[in-house]
Design an enzyme around this catalytic site. Structure first.
Site, PDB file in Angstrom:
ATOM      1  N   ASP A   1     -19.428 -18.138 -19.368  1.00 19.83           N
ATOM      2  CA  ASP A   1     -19.859 -18.040 -17.975  1.00 19.83           C
ATOM      3  C   ASP A   1     -21.264 -18.599 -17.773  1.00 19.83           C
ATOM      4  OD1 ASP A   1     -17.528 -16.633 -18.111  1.00 19.83           O
ATOM      5  OD2 ASP A   1     -18.464 -14.664 -17.885  1.00 19.83           O
ATOM      6  N   SER A   2     -22.184 -18.197 -18.641  1.00 21.02           N
ATOM      7  CA  SER A   2     -23.542 -18.700 -18.444  1.00 21.02           C
ATOM      8  C   SER A   2     -23.617 -20.182 -18.797  1.00 21.02           C
ATOM      9  CB  SER A   2     -24.555 -17.880 -19.228  1.00 21.02           C
ATOM     10  OG  SER A   2     -24.144 -17.653 -20.544  1.00 21.02           O
TER      11      SER A   2
ATOM     12  N   HIS B   1       7.518  -8.176  -3.965  1.00 22.53           N
ATOM     13  CA  HIS B   1       6.164  -8.609  -4.355  1.00 22.53           C
ATOM     14  C   HIS B   1       6.218 -10.017  -4.938  1.00 22.53           C
ATOM     15  CE1 HIS B   1       3.866  -4.942  -3.695  1.00 22.53           C
ATOM     16  NE2 HIS B   1       5.003  -4.319  -3.972  1.00 22.53           N
TER      17      HIS B   1
ATOM     18  N   GLU C   1       3.826 -11.858  -5.711  1.00 20.75           N
ATOM     19  CA  GLU C   1       2.657 -12.155  -6.548  1.00 20.75           C
ATOM     20  C   GLU C   1       2.844 -11.791  -8.010  1.00 20.75           C
ATOM     21  OE1 GLU C   1       3.031  -9.741  -4.433  1.00 20.75           O
ATOM     22  OE2 GLU C   1       1.846  -7.950  -4.887  1.00 20.75           O
TER      23      GLU C   1
ATOM     24  N   LYS D   1     -12.173 -15.865 -14.808  1.00 19.30           N
ATOM     25  CA  LYS D   1     -12.508 -16.563 -16.047  1.00 19.30           C
ATOM     26  C   LYS D   1     -11.712 -17.858 -16.261  1.00 19.30           C
ATOM     27  CE  LYS D   1     -14.589 -15.283 -19.856  1.00 19.30           C
ATOM     28  NZ  LYS D   1     -15.944 -14.788 -19.730  1.00 19.30           N
TER      29      LYS D   1
ATOM     30  N   GLY E   1       0.841  -1.188   0.000  1.00 16.67           N
ATOM     31  CA  GLY E   1       0.000   0.000   0.000  1.00 16.67           C
ATOM     32  C   GLY E   1       0.873   1.234   0.000  1.00 16.67           C
TER      33      GLY E   1
ATOM     34  N   CYS F   1       5.408  -6.189   1.368  1.00 19.05           N
ATOM     35  CA  CYS F   1       5.733  -4.781   1.202  1.00 19.05           C
ATOM     36  C   CYS F   1       5.198  -3.957   2.381  1.00 19.05           C
ATOM     37  CB  CYS F   1       5.221  -4.294  -0.147  1.00 19.05           C
ATOM     38  SG  CYS F   1       6.105  -2.828  -0.707  1.00 19.05           S
ATOM     39  N   TYR F   2       4.197  -3.103   2.166  1.00 16.32           N
ATOM     40  CA  TYR F   2       3.649  -2.338   3.294  1.00 16.32           C
ATOM     41  C   TYR F   2       3.185  -3.297   4.397  1.00 16.32           C
ATOM     42  CZ  TYR F   2       0.732   0.805   6.048  1.00 16.32           C
ATOM     43  OH  TYR F   2       0.189   1.529   7.071  1.00 16.32           O
TER      44      TYR F   2
HETATM   45  N1  LIG Z   1     -28.260 -12.447 -24.595  1.00 17.62           N
HETATM   46  C1  LIG Z   1     -28.386 -12.898 -23.341  1.00 17.62           C
HETATM   47  N2  LIG Z   1     -29.456 -13.613 -22.957  1.00 17.62           N
HETATM   48  C2  LIG Z   1     -29.597 -14.060 -21.703  1.00 17.62           C
HETATM   49  N3  LIG Z   1     -28.716 -13.832 -20.729  1.00 17.62           N
HETATM   50  C3  LIG Z   1     -27.630 -13.128 -21.020  1.00 17.62           C
HETATM   51  C4  LIG Z   1     -27.387 -12.619 -22.328  1.00 17.62           C
HETATM   52  N4  LIG Z   1     -26.213 -11.955 -22.321  1.00 17.62           N
HETATM   53  C5  LIG Z   1     -25.738 -12.048 -21.063  1.00 17.62           C
HETATM   54  N5  LIG Z   1     -26.576 -12.743 -20.265  1.00 17.62           N
HETATM   55  C6  LIG Z   1     -26.419 -13.027 -18.820  1.00 17.62           C
HETATM   56  O1  LIG Z   1     -25.485 -12.133 -18.239  1.00 17.62           O
HETATM   57  C7  LIG Z   1     -24.383 -12.833 -17.694  1.00 17.62           C
HETATM   58  C8  LIG Z   1     -23.094 -12.057 -17.842  1.00 17.62           C
HETATM   59  O2  LIG Z   1     -22.741 -11.908 -19.202  1.00 17.62           O
HETATM   60  P1  LIG Z   1     -21.260 -12.189 -19.648  1.00 17.62           P
HETATM   61  O3  LIG Z   1     -21.094 -11.770 -21.046  1.00 17.62           O
HETATM   62  O4  LIG Z   1     -20.348 -11.674 -18.610  1.00 17.62           O
HETATM   63  O5  LIG Z   1     -21.145 -13.773 -19.522  1.00 17.62           O
HETATM   64  P2  LIG Z   1     -21.287 -14.879 -20.636  1.00 17.62           P
HETATM   65  O6  LIG Z   1     -21.887 -14.302 -21.834  1.00 17.62           O
HETATM   66  O7  LIG Z   1     -21.997 -16.031 -20.039  1.00 17.62           O
HETATM   67  O8  LIG Z   1     -19.809 -15.306 -20.879  1.00 17.62           O
HETATM   68  P3  LIG Z   1     -18.700 -14.480 -21.651  1.00 17.62           P
HETATM   69  O9  LIG Z   1     -18.129 -13.530 -20.620  1.00 17.62           O
HETATM   70  O10 LIG Z   1     -17.742 -15.527 -22.035  1.00 17.62           O
HETATM   71  O11 LIG Z   1     -19.306 -13.755 -22.771  1.00 17.62           O
HETATM   72  C9  LIG Z   1     -24.374 -14.129 -18.449  1.00 17.62           C
HETATM   73  O12 LIG Z   1     -23.675 -15.121 -17.750  1.00 17.62           O
HETATM   74  C10 LIG Z   1     -25.842 -14.411 -18.592  1.00 17.62           C
HETATM   75  O13 LIG Z   1     -26.358 -14.937 -17.399  1.00 17.62           O
HETATM   76  N1  LIG Z   2       4.417  -0.684  -2.203  1.00 20.89           N
HETATM   77  C1  LIG Z   2       4.387  -0.551  -0.877  1.00 20.89           C
HETATM   78  O1  LIG Z   2       3.706  -1.294  -0.190  1.00 20.89           O
HETATM   79  C2  LIG Z   2       5.157   0.598  -0.315  1.00 20.89           C
HETATM   80  C3  LIG Z   2       5.220   0.615   1.182  1.00 20.89           C
HETATM   81  C4  LIG Z   2       5.905   1.854   1.775  1.00 20.89           C
HETATM   82  N2  LIG Z   2       5.102   3.010   1.582  1.00 20.89           N
HETATM   83  C5  LIG Z   2       7.274   2.047   1.116  1.00 20.89           C
HETATM   84  O2  LIG Z   2       7.419   2.905   0.252  1.00 20.89           O
HETATM   85  O3  LIG Z   2       8.173   1.356   1.485  1.00 20.89           O
END
Ligand SMILES: Nc1ncnc2c1ncn2[C@@H]1O[C@H](COP(=O)(O)OP(=O)(O)OP(=O)(O)O)[C@@H](O)[C@H]1O
Ligand SMILES: NC(=O)CC[C@H](N)C(=O)O
Ligand SMILES: O=c1[nH]c(=O)c2[nH+]cn([C@@H]3O[C@H](COP(=O)(O)O)[C@@H](O)[C@H]3O)c2[nH]1
Ligand SMILES: [Mg+2]
Length: 518
Positions: free
Chosen positions: A230-231, A172, A174, A373, A57, A84-85
């Site tokens: 996702d859907s 870091h 990560e 994702k 931070g 870090c912080y």
């Molecule tokens: N045309 C649609 N019809 C019905 N539901 C939808 C439609 N578009 C989006 N959604 C809903 O909104 C949600 C979020 O959309 P989003 O585009 O993030 O996800 P996705 O379409 O499932 O996957 P992707 O991110 O790969 O496109 C979907 O998972 C779905 O539930």
């Molecule tokens: N990136 C950080 O977490 C910085 C921590 C602190 N402020 C420093 O400069 O050392």
């Protein structure tokens, strides 16, 4: 061993990388969430955390009002790791010393392993690179902790006290620029904190199916299905939990790409066997969007209209029973960007989170709400979904509506749809689909530029190509597409799409740009 069943909490002190830390922890097969530093110790302990990670931070621990850490956390026996912080905070809270020594380290830095390296740095190369970003340094580790790393600018670059299960590093771990960082994090989690690596795709599926079954009981659910990953994965999980009491609803809002409806109605159903209802809602969306140019307003309208369509579908399905639940494929980044994450600001209202109307009558079922994702893709493969669905590029729910900069009209949609189809065709033909995350094509409908075509003057619109590479859409880089591919796309779009006389390339990473223009 660690007997807690809770998450590893990443306490965010305003770090750029807090979400990334949570991802790395998950990659070590341990579930992790981010919480703001304003959460009280009791709130943190109430989550029964398996360990706590204090993020970096911008503050300095010795400044008045700097965010603090309550030593009660360590006294409660929770394993704590500082970065870090967070590392400086852990040191100073436990009696060590932190000062501005005048030595700053930003970027690639050489870390030297000291003594036997302890657990964290055992058998790592004696000198190895790590990513640093600090101006303050720990000059004395807490009583009882051993120093296992140092650098030119950080007298104490890593310490650990395995008895109290506390440890930390100035660098870091990560980020990808710290090649041994993931190993160091893993050792803290598995070896010092004693957490069993159990967050696997199979366990996610099992957990979520059980949770959905418990939530929905013998009720029925509608799933908004877009044909996207996702859907598709959300629907497959729910189908596993409640079988044919799930009905998927695909909304044709008129903001779809060329061929998308057929793809869902024919190919998706063939591949998954889901119950599918398509609702033609083109007119309703077009009416609601008339005259609207503000991106947030567009998103909120689209979010609201989606729900109104699902409500209509629910009424139409009444004969089959009560559909009280609505399944959405909402992911963690949708929640974070809509300002619903820990201490995050509203970047844009994703239609399915920040765009939901207040009078939502459905109870939401969102089994992917905590996932990124790439995790969702792995869950999809685990569930046996075909690769063509699992690896499909994302397409936003508000569709082409947020890719027309200006008012959305049927003519503009037709223009953008043609340009988008050409770009997708050429990218696929060049075999680039798996190399890019997605490539929005954006129509600058309110911008015009002069061109010359067939010896005559044109006064048309530019389209923007926005090819990006990303791991999880939280950050992204613009993809260096081969010039020949860009050339083909540009030539074809300007030749084949009336009204477009210019193709431009977006070369902005995220941050500072987002992937979509609105
Ligand atoms: N045309 C649609 N019809 C019905 N539901 C939808 C439609 N578009 C989006 N959604 C809903 O909104 C949600 C979020 O959309 P989003 O585009 O993030 O996800 P996705 O379409 O499932 O996957 P992707 O991110 O790969 O496109 C979907 O998972 C779905 O539930
Ligand atoms: N990136 C950080 O977490 C910085 C921590 C602190 N402020 C420093 O400069 O050392
Ligand atoms: O379903 C969605 N509803 C939305 O409202 C929405 N906004 C952006 N996106 C997609 O999310 C990812 C990150 O996009 P941004 O960098 O533009 O925020 C990218 O993959 C975007 O395509 C959305 N998806
Ligand atoms: Mg989508």
């Amino acid at each position: 061993m660690n007997s807690s069943t809770g998450p590893v909490l990443v306490v965010d002190f305003g770090a750029q990388y807090a979400q990334l830390i949570a991802r790395r922890v998950r990659e070590a097969q341990v579930y992790s969430e981010v919480v703001p530093h304003t959460a009280a110790v009791d709130e943190l302990l109430a989550k029964n955390p398996a360990a706590i990670i204090l993020s970096g931070g911008p503050s300095s621990v010795y400044e008045e009002g700097a965010p603090a850490m309550d030593p009660a956390l360590v006294e409660a026996g929770v394993p704590v790791f500082g970065i870090c912080y967070g590392f400086q905070l852990l040191a100073s809270a436990l009696g060590g010393t932190v000062e501005a020594t005048g030595a700053r380290e930003y970027g690639r830095t050489e870390v030297k392993v000291t003594g036997d390296g302890g657990v964290l740095h055992d058998e790592l190369p004696t000198r190895h690179p790590a990513w640093m970003s600090h101006g303050d340094s720990v000059t004395k580790a807490p009583e009882g902790a051993v120093v296992t790393a140092t650098s030119d600018g950080a007298p104490v670059a890593g310490f650990e006290d395995t008895g109290r299960r506390i440890a930390g590093v100035q660098y870091h771990p990560e980020v990808g620029h710290s090649p041994h960082g993931q190993e160091v994090l893993r050792r803290f989690l598995h070896e010092i904190a004693g957490i069993r690596p159990q967050w696997t795709t199979a366990s996610i599926v099992e957990d979520q199916v059980a949770k959905i079954a418990a939530q929905v009981g013998d009720g029925r659910a509608i799933c908004g299905l877009s044909g996207g990953v996702d859907s598709a994965v959300a629907a497959a999980l729910v189908q596993r939990a409640i079988g044919d009491r799930l009905t998927c609803v695909f909304v044709d809002h008129g903001l779809l790409r060329a061929g998308e409806r057929t793809q869902v109605e024919r190919d998706f159903v063939a591949a998954t066997g889901v119950n599918l209802v398509t609702v033609d809602a083109r007119e309703r969306f077009m009416d609601a969007l008339a005259g609207v140019t503000d991106p947030e307003q567009k998103r909120k309208i689209i979010g609201r209209e989606f729900i109104r369509v699902f409500e209509q579908a629910e009424r139409d399905l009444k004969a089959e029973g009560d559909y009280r639940f609505l399944v959405q494929g909402t992911l963690y980044p949708d929640v974070v960007e809509s300002g619903g994450g820990a201490g995050t600001s509203n970047i844009k209202s994703h239609h399915n989170v920040g765009g939901l109307p207040e009078d939502l009558a459905f109870e939401l079922v969102e089994p992917l709400r905590l996932l990124f994702k790439d995790e969702v893709r792995r869950v999809g493969l685990e569930l046996g979904l075909p690769e063509t669905i699992v690896h499909r590029q994302p397409f936003p729910g508000p569709g082409l509506g947020i890719r027309i900069i200006g008012e959305v009209t049927p003519e503009r949609l037709a223009t953008l749809r043609s340009a988008d189809a050409i770009a997708r065709e050429e990218l696929t033909a060049a075999g680039m689909d798996r190399d890019i995350w997605q490539c929005p094509v954006v129509l600058l409908a309110d911008v015009r530029s002069v061109g010359v075509q067939g010896d005559g003057r044109t006064y048309g619109h530019p389209v923007v190509l926005r090819p990006v590479s990303s791991e999880d859409a939280m950050t992204a880089d613009w993809t260096r597409l081969p010039y020949e591919v860009l050339e083909r796309i540009s030539t074809r779009i300007t030749n084949e799409v009336a009204d477009v006389n210019r193709v431009v390339l977006d070369v902005t990473s995220k941050p500072p740009g987002t992937i979509e223009w609105e």
